[in-house]
Design a protein around this motif. Structure first.
Motif, short mmCIF file in Angstrom:
data_model
loop_
_atom_site.label_atom_id
_atom_site.label_comp_id
_atom_site.label_asym_id
_atom_site.label_seq_id
_atom_site.Cartn_x
_atom_site.Cartn_y
_atom_site.Cartn_z
N VAL A 162 0.83 -1.21 0.00
CA VAL A 162 0.00 0.00 0.00
C VAL A 162 0.86 1.26 0.00
O VAL A 162 0.59 2.24 -0.70
CB VAL A 162 -0.95 -0.02 1.22
CG1 VAL A 162 -1.71 1.30 1.33
CG2 VAL A 162 -1.93 -1.18 1.09
N ILE A 163 1.95 1.25 0.78
CA ILE A 163 2.76 2.45 0.96
C ILE A 163 3.84 2.58 -0.11
O ILE A 163 4.26 3.69 -0.45
CB ILE A 163 3.40 2.44 2.37
CG1 ILE A 163 2.30 2.40 3.43
CG2 ILE A 163 4.29 3.65 2.60
CD1 ILE A 163 2.83 2.29 4.84
N PHE A 164 4.28 1.46 -0.66
CA PHE A 164 5.45 1.48 -1.55
C PHE A 164 5.29 2.39 -2.77
O PHE A 164 6.24 3.09 -3.14
CB PHE A 164 5.79 0.05 -1.99
CG PHE A 164 6.98 -0.02 -2.91
CD1 PHE A 164 8.27 0.12 -2.41
CD2 PHE A 164 6.80 -0.20 -4.27
CE1 PHE A 164 9.37 0.07 -3.26
CE2 PHE A 164 7.90 -0.25 -5.13
CZ PHE A 164 9.18 -0.12 -4.61
N PRO A 165 4.13 2.38 -3.48
CA PRO A 165 4.04 3.27 -4.66
C PRO A 165 4.30 4.73 -4.34
O PRO A 165 5.00 5.43 -5.09
CB PRO A 165 2.62 3.03 -5.18
CG PRO A 165 2.27 1.66 -4.69
CD PRO A 165 2.92 1.56 -3.35
N LEU A 167 5.99 5.93 -1.70
CA LEU A 167 7.39 6.10 -1.34
C LEU A 167 8.30 6.02 -2.56
O LEU A 167 9.28 6.77 -2.68
CB LEU A 167 7.80 5.02 -0.33
CG LEU A 167 7.09 5.06 1.04
CD1 LEU A 167 7.55 3.90 1.91
CD2 LEU A 167 7.35 6.39 1.74
N ALA A 168 7.99 5.09 -3.50
CA ALA A 168 8.81 4.97 -4.70
C ALA A 168 8.72 6.21 -5.57
O ALA A 168 9.74 6.68 -6.12
CB ALA A 168 8.38 3.73 -5.49
N GLY A 169 7.51 6.76 -5.72
CA GLY A 169 7.36 7.99 -6.52
C GLY A 169 8.13 9.16 -5.94
O GLY A 169 8.83 9.89 -6.65
N ILE A 170 8.01 9.33 -4.63
CA ILE A 170 8.74 10.42 -3.98
C ILE A 170 10.25 10.21 -4.10
O ILE A 170 11.01 11.14 -4.42
CB ILE A 170 8.32 10.52 -2.50
CG1 ILE A 170 6.83 10.91 -2.41
CG2 ILE A 170 9.17 11.54 -1.76
CD1 ILE A 170 6.28 10.85 -1.00
N GLY A 171 10.69 8.99 -3.88
CA GLY A 171 12.12 8.71 -3.98
C GLY A 171 12.65 8.91 -5.39
O GLY A 171 13.75 9.42 -5.60
N LEU A 172 11.86 8.49 -6.40
CA LEU A 172 12.28 8.65 -7.78
C LEU A 172 12.37 10.13 -8.16
O LEU A 172 13.34 10.56 -8.83
CB LEU A 172 11.31 7.93 -8.71
CG LEU A 172 11.63 7.99 -10.21
CD1 LEU A 172 12.98 7.35 -10.50
CD2 LEU A 172 10.52 7.31 -11.01
N ALA A 173 11.39 10.93 -7.75
CA ALA A 173 11.43 12.36 -8.05
C ALA A 173 12.64 13.03 -7.40
O ALA A 173 13.34 13.83 -8.02
CB ALA A 173 10.13 13.02 -7.56
N ILE A 174 12.88 12.68 -6.13
CA ILE A 174 14.05 13.25 -5.45
C ILE A 174 15.33 12.82 -6.14
O ILE A 174 16.25 13.62 -6.34
CB ILE A 174 14.04 12.83 -3.97
CG1 ILE A 174 12.83 13.44 -3.25
CG2 ILE A 174 15.34 13.24 -3.28
CD1 ILE A 174 12.67 12.96 -1.82
N GLY A 175 15.41 11.58 -6.57
CA GLY A 175 16.62 11.09 -7.24
C GLY A 175 16.85 11.78 -8.57
O GLY A 175 17.98 12.14 -8.92
N VAL A 176 15.78 11.99 -9.37
CA VAL A 176 15.93 12.66 -10.66
C VAL A 176 16.37 14.10 -10.49
O VAL A 176 17.29 14.60 -11.18
CB VAL A 176 14.60 12.57 -11.45
CG1 VAL A 176 14.66 13.45 -12.70
CG2 VAL A 176 14.32 11.13 -11.84
N VAL A 177 15.75 14.80 -9.56
CA VAL A 177 16.13 16.18 -9.31
C VAL A 177 17.58 16.26 -8.85
O VAL A 177 18.37 17.11 -9.31
CB VAL A 177 15.17 16.81 -8.28
CG1 VAL A 177 15.67 18.21 -7.87
CG2 VAL A 177 13.77 16.91 -8.87
#
Length: 418
Positions: A162-165, A167-177
């Motif tokens: 439930v939580i992973f999507p 967390l993954a979206g936030i982590g991916l955005a932070i990583g790209v930036v």
């Protein structure tokens, strides 16, 4: 007096083919005489004609040799009388030789080995029952533990799913930036040059796609059509070779398994007779000789589990010809001492078996060998390995098994909820 049985020699540089040949020959004899019905069925239904006729001829020869003993291929009360009388004569020879040689330990060790051999099948059966109960209990405990672990894992996996999507979206955005900021700081205008080069390369590839399609259709595809039959033929040939290799490996595996089984049977039979013959070497060899005789008698009683007429004949012969304890019924006592599940399995397994005539004849020969071997006093010094592991450790294990039999019987008869 030299032993007529092949002895197990120490490992040498070359393989002992004579020992293997003796093991296979004796194992083949034991297998042929003990599984006559199975071999006859295989010869009549499965084997080709060139193999079936020699097999049936060998089986007829085994029947003729058994008939030469006077018992034929059917059970005869004479066999049971031979066994009972032979067993008591063996015990009498043990008693007389212990007095003549002034070695009372020979009698004690011979009787103890005989008793342990007689109870070997019962002991192993009870050990198997207790091990099954232990295994089932451990299985229930492990199933309970796994159910708890599975429930915890299911809860954690559901929460993570439930939580992973998010967390993954936030982590991916932070990583790209973070990656873009870091690249811009590190490369500056060079990043813009690389981006323009990538766009140009993509445009060139897009423009050359029609040319690549024409090269594939006009040049490469005809070559592939030409090579396809050749490759198919090569693959078919490789498949045939692999099938031949697999068939050869399968034949070798079956032959190896057959050689292993026959060699193991032959080695056990030779060792049993050799042990019986060498009983006169001392007190502890006498115990091993008694164990060989007792275990052979126990196996004969086990085979008669599905043959009540044969078992009753053995008991009647004991009542009539035993010198003492003639009220005891060996076959009935053997079956009553077995666990109910094991006794039922033996009865179903040997219900349609042929009479154990060959086993009885072998036991009679084993009794004769042990009796003759006991009359010869040829004691020799034991080597360090024999004195340490056979003489000392074997007695300790035998005593422990004798005590463990009582514990196992008590444990196996406890209620299931205990």
């Amino acid at each position: 007096m030299r032993s007529p049985f092949p002895a197990v020699k120490k490992p040498a540089a070359s393989f002992n083919w004579r020992l293997l040949g003796a093991d296979l020959a004796v194992g083949l004899v034991f297998f042929t005489y003990n599984f006559r019905g199975f071999l006859a069925y295989v010869a009549n239904h499965w084997a080709p004609q060139w193999l079936a006729n020699p097999t049936l001829s060998v089986l007829r020869f085994t029947e003729n040799t058994l008939a030469f003993t006077g018992a034929g291929t059917a059970w005869s009360p004479l066999l049971a009388e031979w066994l009972v009388v032979g067993l008591w004569w063996y015990l009498a020879i043990l008693f007389v030789t212990s007095l003549v040689f002034m070695k009372p330990g020979r009698l004690a060790n011979g009787l103890s080995g005989l008793c342990v051999g007689l109870g070997s099948v019962v002991l192993l059966s009870w050990m198997g029952v207790v091990l099954v109960k232990i295994a089932s209990t451990v299985g229930v405990i492990l199933a309970f533990v796994f159910s708890i672990v599975g429930a915890v894992f299911h809860f954690i996996s559901t929460l993570v799913a439930v939580i992973f999507p998010y967390l993954a979206g936030i982590g991916l955005a932070i990583g790209v930036v973070y990656a873009l900021v870091h690249l811009v700081r590190a490369l500056g205008l060079t990043l813009v040059k690389y981006a323009l080069a990538a766009v140009a390369a993509t445009a060139v590839v897009w423009l050359t796609v029609p040319l690549l399609r024409w090269c594939y259709a006009s040049l490469l595809l005809p070559i592939l059509h030409f090579l396809a039959p050749i490759v198919a033929w090569i693959l078919a040939a490789v498949g045939v070779v692999l099938m031949v290799v697999l068939a050869f490996v399968a034949v070798l595996g079956v032959a190896g398994a057959l050689v292993f089984v026959l060699g193991m049977l032959g080695r056990l039979a030779i060792d049993q007779f050799r042990t019986a013959w060498e009983g006169g070497r001392g007190e502890r060899p006498m115990a091993l000789a008694g164990f060989s005789v007792g275990s052979a008698f126990a196996l004969l009683l086990t085979v008669t589990a599905g043959l009540p007429d044969v078992a009753a004949g053995i008991d009647v012969a004991w009542h009539e010809h035993a010198w003492m304890l003639n009220t005891w019924s060996p076959a009935a006592s053997h079956f009553q001492a077995l666990p109910d599940a094991v006794a039922g399995a033996f009865a179903a397994m040997f219900q349609h078996a042929s009479a154990p005539v060959f086993d009885a004849v072998v036991l009679a020969a084993l009794l004769t060998t042990a009796a003759v071997g006991a009359m010869w006093r040829r004691e020799a010094e034991e080597d360090a390995w024999q004195a340490r592991y056979i003489s000392v450790e074997a007695l300790k294990v035998g005593a422990a098994l004798g005590f463990g039999l009582l514990v196992l019987v008590i444990a196996a008869n406890l209620p299931d909820d205990s």
